[in-house]
Design a protein around this motif. Structure first.
Motif, PDB file in Angstrom:
ATOM      1  N   CYS A   5       0.859  -1.180   0.000  1.00 45.12           N
ATOM      2  CA  CYS A   5       0.000   0.000   0.000  1.00 45.12           C
ATOM      3  C   CYS A   5       0.899   1.235   0.000  1.00 45.12           C
ATOM      4  O   CYS A   5       1.865   1.303   0.759  1.00 45.12           O
ATOM      5  N   THR A   6       0.589   2.175  -0.843  1.00 42.90           N
ATOM      6  CA  THR A   6       1.253   3.474  -0.801  1.00 42.90           C
ATOM      7  C   THR A   6       0.196   4.548  -0.700  1.00 42.90           C
ATOM      8  O   THR A   6      -0.967   4.336  -1.060  1.00 42.90           O
ATOM      9  N   TYR A   7       0.587   5.688  -0.197  1.00 40.20           N
ATOM     10  CA  TYR A   7      -0.364   6.772  -0.023  1.00 40.20           C
ATOM     11  C   TYR A   7       0.325   8.091  -0.345  1.00 40.20           C
ATOM     12  O   TYR A   7       1.563   8.158  -0.436  1.00 40.20           O
ATOM     13  N   ILE A  55      -5.377  -3.662  11.855  1.00 38.66           N
ATOM     14  CA  ILE A  55      -4.231  -3.036  12.502  1.00 38.66           C
ATOM     15  C   ILE A  55      -4.227  -1.548  12.209  1.00 38.66           C
ATOM     16  O   ILE A  55      -4.766  -1.099  11.189  1.00 38.66           O
ATOM     17  N   ARG A  56      -3.640  -0.790  13.107  1.00 38.91           N
ATOM     18  CA  ARG A  56      -3.599   0.669  13.014  1.00 38.91           C
ATOM     19  C   ARG A  56      -2.174   1.146  13.245  1.00 38.91           C
ATOM     20  O   ARG A  56      -1.448   0.591  14.066  1.00 38.91           O
ATOM     21  N   GLN A  57      -1.806   2.219  12.545  1.00 39.76           N
ATOM     22  CA  GLN A  57      -0.476   2.816  12.722  1.00 39.76           C
ATOM     23  C   GLN A  57      -0.620   4.333  12.779  1.00 39.76           C
ATOM     24  O   GLN A  57      -1.232   4.932  11.894  1.00 39.76           O
ATOM     25  N   GLU A  58      -0.058   4.925  13.812  1.00 39.85           N
ATOM     26  CA  GLU A  58      -0.029   6.381  13.880  1.00 39.85           C
ATOM     27  C   GLU A  58       1.228   6.882  13.173  1.00 39.85           C
ATOM     28  O   GLU A  58       2.316   6.333  13.381  1.00 39.85           O
ATOM     29  N   ALA A  59       1.108   7.917  12.395  1.00 36.52           N
ATOM     30  CA  ALA A  59       2.236   8.397  11.591  1.00 36.52           C
ATOM     31  C   ALA A  59       3.378   8.908  12.446  1.00 36.52           C
ATOM     32  O   ALA A  59       4.547   8.864  12.031  1.00 36.52           O
ATOM     33  N   TYR A  60       3.080   9.383  13.652  1.00 40.79           N
ATOM     34  CA  TYR A  60       4.130   9.958  14.483  1.00 40.79           C
ATOM     35  C   TYR A  60       4.952   8.884  15.198  1.00 40.79           C
ATOM     36  O   TYR A  60       5.982   9.177  15.803  1.00 40.79           O
ATOM     37  N   LYS A  61       4.488   7.647  15.124  1.00 38.52           N
ATOM     38  CA  LYS A  61       5.213   6.557  15.778  1.00 38.52           C
ATOM     39  C   LYS A  61       6.162   5.901  14.788  1.00 38.52           C
ATOM     40  O   LYS A  61       5.762   5.522  13.681  1.00 38.52           O
ATOM     41  N   GLN A  62       7.403   5.757  15.175  1.00 33.02           N
ATOM     42  CA  GLN A  62       8.376   5.107  14.302  1.00 33.02           C
ATOM     43  C   GLN A  62       8.261   3.585  14.375  1.00 33.02           C
ATOM     44  O   GLN A  62       8.588   2.894  13.412  1.00 33.02           O
ATOM     45  N   GLN A  63       7.831   3.097  15.524  1.00 31.81           N
ATOM     46  CA  GLN A  63       7.747   1.651  15.694  1.00 31.81           C
ATOM     47  C   GLN A  63       6.590   1.098  14.886  1.00 31.81           C
ATOM     48  O   GLN A  63       5.472   1.623  14.929  1.00 31.81           O
ATOM     49  N   ASN A  64       6.849   0.006  14.171  1.00 34.50           N
ATOM     50  CA  ASN A  64       5.811  -0.635  13.371  1.00 34.50           C
ATOM     51  C   ASN A  64       4.811  -1.358  14.271  1.00 34.50           C
ATOM     52  O   ASN A  64       5.192  -2.049  15.213  1.00 34.50           O
ATOM     53  N   ALA A  65       3.524  -1.215  13.947  1.00 33.94           N
ATOM     54  CA  ALA A  65       2.473  -1.856  14.723  1.00 33.94           C
ATOM     55  C   ALA A  65       2.455  -3.364  14.465  1.00 33.94           C
ATOM     56  O   ALA A  65       2.759  -3.830  13.351  1.00 33.94           O
ATOM     57  N   THR A  66       2.081  -4.113  15.495  1.00 30.41           N
ATOM     58  CA  THR A  66       1.977  -5.571  15.401  1.00 30.41           C
ATOM     59  C   THR A  66       0.732  -6.017  16.156  1.00 30.41           C
ATOM     60  O   THR A  66       0.456  -5.510  17.253  1.00 30.41           O
ATOM     61  N   GLU A  67      -0.006  -6.932  15.544  1.00 32.98           N
ATOM     62  CA  GLU A  67      -1.165  -7.548  16.183  1.00 32.98           C
ATOM     63  C   GLU A  67      -1.127  -9.043  15.866  1.00 32.98           C
ATOM     64  O   GLU A  67      -1.556  -9.483  14.809  1.00 32.98           O
ATOM     65  N   VAL A  84       2.970  -4.487  10.330  1.00 31.42           N
ATOM     66  CA  VAL A  84       3.102  -3.546   9.219  1.00 31.42           C
ATOM     67  C   VAL A  84       4.559  -3.143   9.073  1.00 31.42           C
ATOM     68  O   VAL A  84       5.343  -3.201  10.010  1.00 31.42           O
ATOM     69  N   ASN A  85       4.877  -2.725   7.849  1.00 32.72           N
ATOM     70  CA  ASN A  85       6.161  -2.092   7.574  1.00 32.72           C
ATOM     71  C   ASN A  85       5.837  -0.670   7.126  1.00 32.72           C
ATOM     72  O   ASN A  85       5.415  -0.452   5.993  1.00 32.72           O
ATOM     73  N   PHE A  86       5.985   0.268   8.044  1.00 26.55           N
ATOM     74  CA  PHE A  86       5.618   1.657   7.795  1.00 26.55           C
ATOM     75  C   PHE A  86       6.875   2.439   7.438  1.00 26.55           C
ATOM     76  O   PHE A  86       7.804   2.567   8.253  1.00 26.55           O
ATOM     77  N   GLN A  87       6.937   2.925   6.224  1.00 27.68           N
ATOM     78  CA  GLN A  87       8.055   3.723   5.743  1.00 27.68           C
ATOM     79  C   GLN A  87       7.525   5.113   5.421  1.00 27.68           C
ATOM     80  O   GLN A  87       7.011   5.361   4.325  1.00 27.68           O
ATOM     81  N   LYS A  88       7.641   6.019   6.407  1.00 21.57           N
ATOM     82  CA  LYS A  88       6.995   7.324   6.269  1.00 21.57           C
ATOM     83  C   LYS A  88       7.569   8.128   5.111  1.00 21.57           C
ATOM     84  O   LYS A  88       6.831   8.767   4.367  1.00 21.57           O
ATOM     85  N   ALA A  89       8.875   8.120   4.975  1.00 18.95           N
ATOM     86  CA  ALA A  89       9.488   8.919   3.903  1.00 18.95           C
ATOM     87  C   ALA A  89       9.056   8.423   2.530  1.00 18.95           C
ATOM     88  O   ALA A  89       8.823   9.208   1.616  1.00 18.95           O
ATOM     89  N   ALA A  90       8.905   7.130   2.411  1.00 16.39           N
ATOM     90  CA  ALA A  90       8.498   6.535   1.138  1.00 16.39           C
ATOM     91  C   ALA A  90       6.988   6.496   0.994  1.00 16.39           C
ATOM     92  O   ALA A  90       6.474   6.107  -0.059  1.00 16.39           O
ATOM     93  N   LYS A  91       6.252   6.880   2.044  1.00 21.36           N
ATOM     94  CA  LYS A  91       4.787   6.838   2.062  1.00 21.36           C
ATOM     95  C   LYS A  91       4.299   5.441   1.687  1.00 21.36           C
ATOM     96  O   LYS A  91       3.451   5.262   0.794  1.00 21.36           O
ATOM     97  N   SER A  92       4.846   4.491   2.402  1.00 20.97           N
ATOM     98  CA  SER A  92       4.521   3.090   2.157  1.00 20.97           C
ATOM     99  C   SER A  92       4.040   2.451   3.451  1.00 20.97           C
ATOM    100  O   SER A  92       4.574   2.732   4.535  1.00 20.97           O
ATOM    101  N   PHE A  93       3.044   1.581   3.328  1.00 24.39           N
ATOM    102  CA  PHE A  93       2.412   0.973   4.507  1.00 24.39           C
ATOM    103  C   PHE A  93       1.976  -0.431   4.129  1.00 24.39           C
ATOM    104  O   PHE A  93       0.831  -0.672   3.774  1.00 24.39           O
ATOM    105  N   SER A  94       2.883  -1.387   4.222  1.00 25.69           N
ATOM    106  CA  SER A  94       2.561  -2.750   3.807  1.00 25.69           C
ATOM    107  C   SER A  94       2.151  -3.594   5.009  1.00 25.69           C
ATOM    108  O   SER A  94       2.565  -3.348   6.136  1.00 25.69           O
ATOM    109  N   LEU A  95       1.338  -4.593   4.735  1.00 27.24           N
ATOM    110  CA  LEU A  95       0.842  -5.518   5.763  1.00 27.24           C
ATOM    111  C   LEU A  95       1.459  -6.884   5.539  1.00 27.24           C
ATOM    112  O   LEU A  95       1.370  -7.434   4.444  1.00 27.24           O
TER     113      LEU A  95
END
Lengths: 114, 114
Positions: free
Chosen positions: A23-25, A49-61, A66-77
């Motif tokens: 997923c990219t945004y 699953i949910r991820q807040e943009a201000y958190k660097q740590q990737n969410a896990t359930e 998730v692999n959240f890459q803010k600079a790349a605007k990528s959010f994979s599950l």
């Protein structure tokens, strides 16, 4: 305008294997939230699953992470140890701060093979 | 989380008639949303319904066609007016929980217009 892109319409994975859904945004905002929703065939939309943009740590359930890459605007599950019950349509979604409106991607159909 | 119910679960209606869909949640929530989803497709936001104020409609959706009521913090209705076959879709309500900005969805109402 904010957009969410899920470029893969379908994926298939063997039971017990691991699969990653992309997923990219696009946004100019700095405060936002990202979500993955699961919609099994003819059944209710479920928040995975949910991820807040201000958190660097990737969410896990559990098996979902998730692999959240803010600079790349990528959010994979990533779904580990895939189960037959994971067969569903998966939607990536995005919300800006208190705006509260969800913007959804087109979704990806995941099939888990026995 | 929140437990959300919708009535009816499905209906078949004749063109030119109207259908009112009810959404009930088990806890008080400020924001409720109504979405439309074609089978196998993504979700499109129709409107946001806040208790005590007029609903806010998204581009392409108008109050005359989709009037919404929000009489209290646990209930909302969406009416699909003067229906045509193009209105055949799944209609979902969702609620926003305040703590983590999470949206939870009802089971949906499958509408077929003949």
């Amino acid at each position: 305008a904010q957009t969410v892109t899920q470029s893969q319409p379908e994926m298939s994975v063997q039971e017990a294997e691991t699969v990653t859904l992309s997923c990219t945004y696009d946004t100019s905002e700095n405060n936002y939230y990202l979500f993955w929703y699961k919609q099994p065939p003819s059944r209710q939309m479920i928040l995975v699953i949910r991820q807040e943009a201000y958190k660097q740590q990737n969410a896990t359930e559990n098996r979902f992470s998730v692999n959240f890459q803010k600079a790349a605007k990528s959010f994979s599950l990533k779904i580990s140890d895939s189960q037959l019950g994971d067969t569903a349509m998966y939607f990536c979604a995005f919300m800006i701060g208190a705006n509260s409106k969800l913007t959804f991607g087109k979704g990806i159909t995941l099939s888990v093979r026995p | 989380s929140a437990v959300i119910s919708q009535k009816p679960s499905r209906d078949i209606c004749q063109r030119g008639t109207s259908l009112t869909i009810q959404c009930q949640v088990d806890s008080q929530v400020t924001m409720m949303f109504w979405y439309r989803q074609q089978p196998g497709q993504s979700l499109t936001l129709i409107a946001t319904a806040n208790q005590g104020s007029e609903a806010t409609y998204e581009s392409g959706f108008v109050i005359d066609k989709f009037p919404i009521s929000r009489p209290n913090l646990t209930f909302s209705t969406l009416t699909v007016s003067n229906m045509s076959p193009e209105d055949s879709s799944i209609y979902l309500c969702s609620v926003l929980t305040g703590v983590f900005y999470e949206q939870y969805f009802g089971p949906g109402t499958r509408l077929t217009v003949t």
